[in-house]
Design a protein around this motif. Structure first.
Motif, PDB file in Angstrom:
ATOM      1  N   CYS A  80      49.204  48.237  36.686  1.00  0.00           N
ATOM      2  CA  CYS A  80      47.873  48.049  37.200  1.00  0.00           C
ATOM      3  C   CYS A  80      46.834  49.498  36.808  1.00  0.00           C
TER       4      CYS A  80
ATOM      5  N   VAL B  90      45.183  45.588  36.544  1.00  0.00           N
ATOM      6  CA  VAL B  90      43.986  44.625  37.075  1.00  0.00           C
ATOM      7  C   VAL B  90      42.323  45.074  37.555  1.00  0.00           C
TER       8      VAL B  90
ATOM      9  N   PRO C 288      46.582  37.028  36.172  1.00  0.00           N
ATOM     10  CA  PRO C 288      48.120  37.917  36.190  1.00  0.00           C
ATOM     11  C   PRO C 288      49.240  37.728  35.028  1.00  0.00           C
TER      12      PRO C 288
ATOM     13  N   VAL D 155      48.470  41.129  33.401  1.00  0.00           N
ATOM     14  CA  VAL D 155      48.933  42.294  33.652  1.00  0.00           C
ATOM     15  C   VAL D 155      50.913  42.290  33.636  1.00  0.00           C
TER      16      VAL D 155
ATOM     17  N   ILE E 113      52.983  37.445  39.804  1.00  0.00           N
ATOM     18  CA  ILE E 113      52.643  37.943  38.571  1.00  0.00           C
ATOM     19  C   ILE E 113      53.315  38.143  37.147  1.00  0.00           C
TER      20      ILE E 113
ATOM     21  N   LEU F 265      41.852  37.118  38.427  1.00  0.00           N
ATOM     22  CA  LEU F 265      42.074  37.493  39.918  1.00  0.00           C
ATOM     23  C   LEU F 265      41.117  37.712  39.855  1.00  0.00           C
TER      24      LEU F 265
ATOM     25  N   CYS G 176      43.706  44.088  44.457  1.00  0.00           N
ATOM     26  CA  CYS G 176      42.372  43.952  43.236  1.00  0.00           C
ATOM     27  C   CYS G 176      41.320  43.747  43.724  1.00  0.00           C
TER      28      CYS G 176
ATOM     29  N   TYR H 202      41.272  48.654  41.067  1.00  0.00           N
ATOM     30  CA  TYR H 202      42.083  47.737  42.090  1.00  0.00           C
ATOM     31  C   TYR H 202      41.940  49.253  42.607  1.00  0.00           C
TER      32      TYR H 202
END
Length: 377
Positions: free
Chosen positions: A275, A278, A284, A287, A322, A330, A357, A362
């Motif tokens: 998290c 982000v 992705p 992440v 992701i 993103l 996002c 985020y």
């Protein structure tokens, strides 16, 4: 569409979307886009059409006005839907008509390529191929993805509402889990709560106890929940707005095994790390790596068997995904799950939130605590 007032409906499904679809079709070199019932049709018009053997199809030519072909018996429903207020032509057809020939007759004779809805039934795609023999077919999703992947403020608000609704369901789950109950019994109660908390329909309920927790997409079973069982509860539904919820929490019915506690803490750290990665410009796959690398470093890498997340909106699973290999940066408005899991075999665990996002990071759509809930009865 039985959900929201007209102002909110217009915000979620603005009339200018059709223009955007038309422009995107032209940019991709398509002569037209053909959208049958499903999320793409709803995205473009707000019409949650029923999928029938009778053709309903939104036709968006690249150079002419869009029109909606509907079976005559579905015309009142189409008129009453948000599509009826868009000012597009509704073209009804009768039982003895050929709707595929009808669509073809209203398109240019020299049309070379059309986009067909990703969820169009194969039999309908084949009928369109017969009616438009000179037109190559490509997935319309490649046109719609660029639009659907970036949520508007109204769409984010709808996802926020969905997240709050599924949070309320998770808050009552501890009252439903106890030794002696079957997964199926608990699942039925959860399904009822999903509707009671504001969803229009239940999309899925996973209650995976003990060793069943090691199967990420376990189906409800007659297994009796035992004292000491970890239980993975992954649930979601569709709101009246059309937007979806999806949230996973892991519980323990009594004191869990020590080896479970060890990897659950690793999982919680991994979910938080993903998290925190982000933000606009991050990929992705970065992440995904934030969660996966931490889990692998702790020695559980072989037990994390799926991608870290999937996009969400009018479908539970949509782009962006992701996953390793997805290097598309993103952008603000992209919404997706972050749901690493560890599944050693004797039990398993997953933690899932929907995040969006933002301009500088985020926002979580799910706010229920991610710590292990130990339920004592």
């Amino acid at each position: 569409m039985a959900c929201v007032n007209s102002d909110v409906t217009t915000e979620l499904y603005p009339p200018e979307r059709l223009t955007r679809v038309q422009e995107a079709a032209a940019d991709y070199g398509l002569g037209a886009v053909l959208l049958t019932p499903g999320s793409d049709l709803r995205y473009a018009t707000g019409y949650d059409a029923i999928q029938l053997e009778r053709l309903t199809c939104l036709v968006v030519p690249a150079a002419n006005d869009p029109f909606l072909v509907v079976p005559r018996l579905e015309l009142p429903a189409a008129q009453a839907s948000p599509a009826g207020a868009l000012g597009i032509e509704l073209v009804p057809w009768d039982e003895t008509d050929d709707p595929f020939a009808l669509v073809a007759s209203r398109l240019p004779r020299d049309i070379a390529q059309v986009g067909v809805a990703d969820r169009m039934w194969a039999v309908m795609a084949l009928r369109f191929r017969e009616a438009l023999p000179g037109a190559a077919q490509v997935p319309a999703g490649r046109v719609l993805r660029e639009l659907r992947m970036r949520k508007s403020a109204a769409e984010v608000a709808a996802l926020r509402e969905a997240g709050a609704a599924i949070d309320r369901v998770h808050q009552i789950v501890p009252k439903l889990l106890r030794p002696g109950r079957t997964e199926l019994e608990v699942g039925k109660d959860i399904a009822a709560a999903i509707v009671a908390e504001g969803h229009a329909m239940v999309d899925f309920v996973i209650v995976a106890s003990g060793p069943n927790g090691a199967s990420p997409h376990h189906e409800l079973s007659d297994r009796v929940i035992q004292a000491g069982d970890p239980v993975v509860v992954d649930i979601g539904g569709t709101m009246p707005s059309g937007y979806c919820s999806d949230e996973t929490r892991t519980y323990s019915v009594g004191t869990p095994p020590a080896d479970f506690l060890a990897y659950y803490e690793v999982l919680r750290e991994a979910q938080q790390a993903a998290c925190d990665t982000v933000r606009p410009g991050t990929t992705p796959e970065a992440v995904d790596a934030a969660a996966r690398d931490l889990i692998a470093k702790a020695g559980y890498g072989e037990f994390f068997v799926h991608r870290t997340g999937h996009g969400i909106g009018l479908e539970t699973h949509e782009e962006p995904y992701i996953v390793t290999g997805n290097t598309e940066p993103l952008e603000p408005g992209m919404a997706f799950s972050i749901e690493p899991g560890i599944y050693p075999g004797a039990h398993g665990a997953r933690i899932e939130d929907i995040v969006v996002c933002t301009e500088d990071g985020y926002e979580r759509m799910n706010l229920v605590d991610r710590g292990l809930v130990v339920i004592e009865h």
